[in-house]
Structures are given as C-alpha cells and as structure tokens.
Write a protein that holds these residues in place. Sequence first.
Motif, PDB file in Angstrom:
ATOM      1  N   UNK A 114       0.830  -1.211   0.000  1.00  0.00           N
ATOM      2  CA  UNK A 114       0.000   0.000   0.000  1.00  0.00           C
ATOM      3  C   UNK A 114       0.859   1.253   0.000  1.00  0.00           C
ATOM      4  N   UNK A 115       1.891   1.277   0.835  1.00  0.00           N
ATOM      5  CA  UNK A 115       2.772   2.445   0.908  1.00  0.00           C
ATOM      6  C   UNK A 115       3.485   2.656  -0.430  1.00  0.00           C
ATOM      7  N   UNK A 116       3.967   1.591  -1.038  1.00  0.00           N
ATOM      8  CA  UNK A 116       4.658   1.699  -2.330  1.00  0.00           C
ATOM      9  C   UNK A 116       3.715   2.241  -3.398  1.00  0.00           C
ATOM     10  N   UNK A 170       2.390  11.285  -1.175  1.00  0.00           N
ATOM     11  CA  UNK A 170       3.408  11.146  -0.136  1.00  0.00           C
ATOM     12  C   UNK A 170       2.836  11.296   1.270  1.00  0.00           C
ATOM     13  N   UNK A 171       1.938  12.245   1.461  1.00  0.00           N
ATOM     14  CA  UNK A 171       1.350  12.450   2.787  1.00  0.00           C
ATOM     15  C   UNK A 171       0.564  11.222   3.225  1.00  0.00           C
ATOM     16  N   UNK A 202      -0.050   6.202   6.375  1.00  0.00           N
ATOM     17  CA  UNK A 202      -0.189   4.748   6.439  1.00  0.00           C
ATOM     18  C   UNK A 202       0.934   4.113   7.236  1.00  0.00           C
ATOM     19  N   UNK A 203       2.164   4.457   6.881  1.00  0.00           N
ATOM     20  CA  UNK A 203       3.321   3.868   7.553  1.00  0.00           C
ATOM     21  C   UNK A 203       3.366   4.262   9.021  1.00  0.00           C
ATOM     22  N   UNK A 219      -7.275   2.562   7.825  1.00  0.00           N
ATOM     23  CA  UNK A 219      -6.543   3.452   6.920  1.00  0.00           C
ATOM     24  C   UNK A 219      -7.151   3.399   5.523  1.00  0.00           C
ATOM     25  N   UNK A 220      -7.433   2.185   5.050  1.00  0.00           N
ATOM     26  CA  UNK A 220      -8.009   2.027   3.712  1.00  0.00           C
ATOM     27  C   UNK A 220      -9.375   2.705   3.608  1.00  0.00           C
TER      28      UNK A 220
END
Length: 225
Positions: A77-79, A87-88, A93-94, A143-144
């Motif tokens: 997901x982050x990638x 980016x935000x 997420x991370x 988050x999703x």
Amino acid sequence: MINTKRPPRDTLPWGIVFLTIYVIWAILVSTGSELIHQFDKTIISVVCNNNPANVAFAKTFTNLGNTSTIVVETVILVVILLLFKQFAYAWFTAGVMIAANGYNWIIKHAIERQRPTVHHLVYADGYSFPSGHSVGSAALFGILIFLTILLVKNKFWKTLLIIIWALFPILIGYTRIFVHVHYPSDVFGGWIEGITFVLLGYSFLYHFYIEPEMANHNFKRKTRS
C-alpha cells in the motif's frame, strides 16, 4: 491531491473517546474483572462451534491477519501511494501501522495475559491481550477506509469498498476467537486500539496536510475569480 470536496473533519475528539474506552478496557482486563470474564464467556458461547465448514474457513481466513501478511500488505500500500505521489498518505499509512503495532507489543508485555487454555486450532505464541491480528487489521483497513473516502470519487465504488474494508477486521477478529487463540476481550481491545491509532493519525494528517491543502486550493480559486 484530495479528490473530495468534503474530506472527513478532524478526528481528534473521536480519537480521545476511543483511547479512553481502550484504557478502561485494558485496566479491566489486566485486573481480571468479572465483567471481562462474563463478556468472554457470553461471546464464546455464541461464536464457537465444531462445524467443519466454519472450522476450515476460520483456520484459513485468520492467516490474512498474520503479522507477516499485514506487513506485506502495508508495504504494498505504501509503495502504491508513493508511486502515485501521494506522499502524505504514504506517511500516514506507515506511521499509523508502525505506532499501532509497536504500542501493541509494549502493552502485550506489560499486561502479560495468557492465551486461552483450550486446544488451539492454529499455532499462536506470545501473550494474548490485545489481539495483534485485530490491532493490525483494524489499523490497516481503517486506513483504507479513510483513503477510500479521500481518493475515490465514484459514490458506488466508495460505498462498496468501505463495506469490504470494514468486514475484514470483523471477520479476522471472529476467526481469532473461533480458533481458540484469543479471548473476545482480546479482540475487542485490539479493534479499539487499532481504531484509536487510525483516528489520531488522521487528525495529524488533517491538520498538517489536508487543511493546508484545502486552504491553498480555496485561495487559488479566489485569486482566479
């Protein structure tokens, strides 16, 4: 870019509410409250059975909440967010996932609740409260849900995705009870903990990214008119 005209408002008040519930719940669990014993007993009597189809489903579906699986899903997901230059949202997420799972490890070792003594249908080690599967899935799919609200324009797909994301942590939590590796109070505590970190994390995202972006957008619109 925010693809919705009305993103969710600051969730800090709700984050504080869920944090308060979590703290109270953790205290009740750690002190061996009778309320917790009755809660666990009632839920177990409703959830658990020996139906072969249910057993097969629970033993398979519960793997979706494994720490390794959640980590892989989070990295993917982050990638994806980074590739689309969100980016935000990638940091959101991370940050939430690292904070939620790191805090969960600390609380597990602080309370040191033992797992149910009945036969486990799947392998599980470590302490019982809170359920790591429940924390990880509630945080990730929470988050999703926020990302779906923020990035998906189509109302039908937005609604459908939100329903799907909400079902995942519920089903994963259910399987953890069904396979006898967690008490219901572990699962409930995990859900509350995961949701708390999502709400607090979104509050940071709102104040440091969404609100400034909206203000900048409104300023540009006024200068053009």
